[in-house]
Design an enzyme around this catalytic site. Structure first.
Site, PDB file in Angstrom:
ATOM      1  N   LYS A  20       0.839  -1.193   0.000  1.00  0.00           N
ATOM      2  CA  LYS A  20       0.000   0.000   0.000  1.00  0.00           C
ATOM      3  C   LYS A  20       0.887   1.262   0.000  1.00  0.00           C
ATOM      4  O   LYS A  20       2.108   1.167   0.178  1.00  0.00           O
ATOM      5  CB  LYS A  20      -0.952  -0.071   1.200  1.00  0.00           C
ATOM      6  CG  LYS A  20      -1.855  -1.329   1.118  1.00  0.00           C
ATOM      7  CD  LYS A  20      -3.094  -1.261   1.995  1.00  0.00           C
ATOM      8  CE  LYS A  20      -2.875  -1.768   3.381  1.00  0.00           C
ATOM      9  NZ  LYS A  20      -4.149  -1.987   4.131  1.00  0.00           N
ATOM     10  N   TYR A  60     -12.172  -2.571  -2.050  1.00  0.00           N
ATOM     11  CA  TYR A  60     -12.612  -2.720  -0.655  1.00  0.00           C
ATOM     12  C   TYR A  60     -14.138  -2.770  -0.531  1.00  0.00           C
ATOM     13  O   TYR A  60     -14.671  -2.436   0.524  1.00  0.00           O
ATOM     14  CB  TYR A  60     -12.048  -1.575   0.189  1.00  0.00           C
ATOM     15  CG  TYR A  60     -10.609  -1.777   0.620  1.00  0.00           C
ATOM     16  CD1 TYR A  60     -10.194  -2.946   1.257  1.00  0.00           C
ATOM     17  CD2 TYR A  60      -9.654  -0.778   0.412  1.00  0.00           C
ATOM     18  CE1 TYR A  60      -8.877  -3.128   1.671  1.00  0.00           C
ATOM     19  CE2 TYR A  60      -8.326  -0.955   0.825  1.00  0.00           C
ATOM     20  CZ  TYR A  60      -7.953  -2.142   1.458  1.00  0.00           C
ATOM     21  OH  TYR A  60      -6.644  -2.318   1.875  1.00  0.00           O
ATOM     22  N   ASN A 123      -0.714  -0.168   7.823  1.00  0.00           N
ATOM     23  CA  ASN A 123      -0.288  -1.574   7.971  1.00  0.00           C
ATOM     24  C   ASN A 123       0.344  -2.157   6.704  1.00  0.00           C
ATOM     25  O   ASN A 123       0.470  -3.361   6.558  1.00  0.00           O
ATOM     26  CB  ASN A 123      -1.416  -2.445   8.532  1.00  0.00           C
ATOM     27  CG  ASN A 123      -2.607  -2.554   7.607  1.00  0.00           C
ATOM     28  OD1 ASN A 123      -2.570  -2.061   6.477  1.00  0.00           O
ATOM     29  ND2 ASN A 123      -3.650  -3.211   8.061  1.00  0.00           N
TER      30      ASN A 123
HETATM   31  N1  UDP Z   1      -8.767  -0.841   8.485  1.00  0.00           N
HETATM   32  C1  UDP Z   1      -8.796   0.312   9.231  1.00  0.00           C
HETATM   33  N2  UDP Z   1      -9.452   0.307  10.429  1.00  0.00           N
HETATM   34  C2  UDP Z   1     -10.055  -0.804  10.910  1.00  0.00           C
HETATM   35  C3  UDP Z   1     -10.032  -1.996  10.159  1.00  0.00           C
HETATM   36  C4  UDP Z   1      -9.380  -1.974   8.931  1.00  0.00           C
HETATM   37  O1  UDP Z   1      -8.233   1.321   8.820  1.00  0.00           O
HETATM   38  O2  UDP Z   1     -10.610  -0.754  12.022  1.00  0.00           O
HETATM   39  C5  UDP Z   1      -8.063  -0.842   7.192  1.00  0.00           C
HETATM   40  C6  UDP Z   1      -6.695  -1.491   7.258  1.00  0.00           C
HETATM   41  O3  UDP Z   1      -5.825  -0.786   6.390  1.00  0.00           O
HETATM   42  C7  UDP Z   1      -6.971  -2.879   6.718  1.00  0.00           C
HETATM   43  C8  UDP Z   1      -8.018  -2.575   5.658  1.00  0.00           C
HETATM   44  O4  UDP Z   1      -8.829  -1.579   6.254  1.00  0.00           O
HETATM   45  O5  UDP Z   1      -5.795  -3.477   6.212  1.00  0.00           O
HETATM   46  C9  UDP Z   1      -8.880  -3.736   5.238  1.00  0.00           C
HETATM   47  O6  UDP Z   1      -9.483  -4.303   6.380  1.00  0.00           O
HETATM   48  P1  UDP Z   1      -9.577  -5.872   6.555  1.00  0.00           P
HETATM   49  O7  UDP Z   1     -10.455  -6.135   7.733  1.00  0.00           O
HETATM   50  O8  UDP Z   1      -9.957  -6.505   5.258  1.00  0.00           O
HETATM   51  O9  UDP Z   1      -8.069  -6.258   6.975  1.00  0.00           O
HETATM   52  P2  UDP Z   1      -6.900  -6.996   6.155  1.00  0.00           P
HETATM   53  O10 UDP Z   1      -7.555  -8.012   5.250  1.00  0.00           O
HETATM   54  O11 UDP Z   1      -6.141  -5.945   5.399  1.00  0.00           O
HETATM   55  O12 UDP Z   1      -6.041  -7.632   7.223  1.00  0.00           O
END
Ligand code: UDP
Ligand code: MG
Length: 162
Positions: A20, A60, A123
């Site tokens: 990212k 997303y 992240n």
């Molecule tokens: N995210 C965020 N706040 C939250 C949860 C998610 O900013 O409380 C962001 C974070 O960058 C995350 C992305 O949204 O990587 C997608 O969320 P997901 O739950 O799909 O997590 P991932 O699959 O990336 O672990």
């Protein structure tokens, strides 16, 4: 031998991985790629892109009801992203293990987020969370002809004799 090769082929998977904008800006591209590469997974597509906001919203879409959705899509489209497809046995699930928990405060040391990130809003990496999303995300980010099919000389050593 043929049966073994067919068994391996049947377990081959592809997953969508993206560094990212924060990971790109922090100079973590080679560090992140090397973790997938050293594991034994195979890079079959890669490009640097600045996704549009609309593209980020499609990527997303399953999070569109969440309060952070708009900010997240702004963030993903704010700068260059390294979009990749990695291939290998179990790469979807194990790729998520290499990445670590979504919240870097909870990611284990040794994982990408555990070692390289502090906050959920920074992240550094995305990885598909299952076979269906992997297929959808690869189709969203890549044209079929952008994926390269090749046999790596290392494969027989990576997958061994069984
Ligand atoms: N995210 C965020 N706040 C939250 C949860 C998610 O900013 O409380 C962001 C974070 O960058 C995350 C992305 O949204 O990587 C997608 O969320 P997901 O739950 O799909 O997590 P991932 O699959 O990336 O672990
Ligand atoms: Mg996710």
């Amino acid at each position: 031998m043929l049966q073994e090769q067919e068994a391996h082929a049947a377990q081959m998977e592809q997953t969508f991985i993206a560094i990212k904008p924060d990971g790109v800006q922090r100079g973590l591209i080679s560090e992140i790629i090397s973790r997938f590469e050293r594991k034994g997974f195979k890079l079959v597509a890669i490009k640097v892109v600045v996704p549009s906001k609309e593209h980020a919203q499609k990527h997303y879409h399953d999070l569109k009801e969440r309060p952070f959705f708009n900010g997240l899509c702004d963030f993903l489209s704010s700068g260059p992203v390294v979009a990749m497809v990695w291939e290998g046995e179990g790469v979807i699930k194990y790729g998520r293990k290499l990445i670590g928990a979504t919240d870097p405060q909870k990611s284990e040391p040794g994982t990408i987020r555990g070692d390289l990130a502090v906050a959920i809003g920074g992240n550094v990496i995305h990885g598909s969370d299952g076979p269906e999303t992997a297929k959808d995300e690869i189709n969203l980010w890549f044209k079929p002809e952008e994926l390269v099919s090749y046999t790596s000389n290392a494969e027989k050593w990576i997958y061994g004799v069984n």
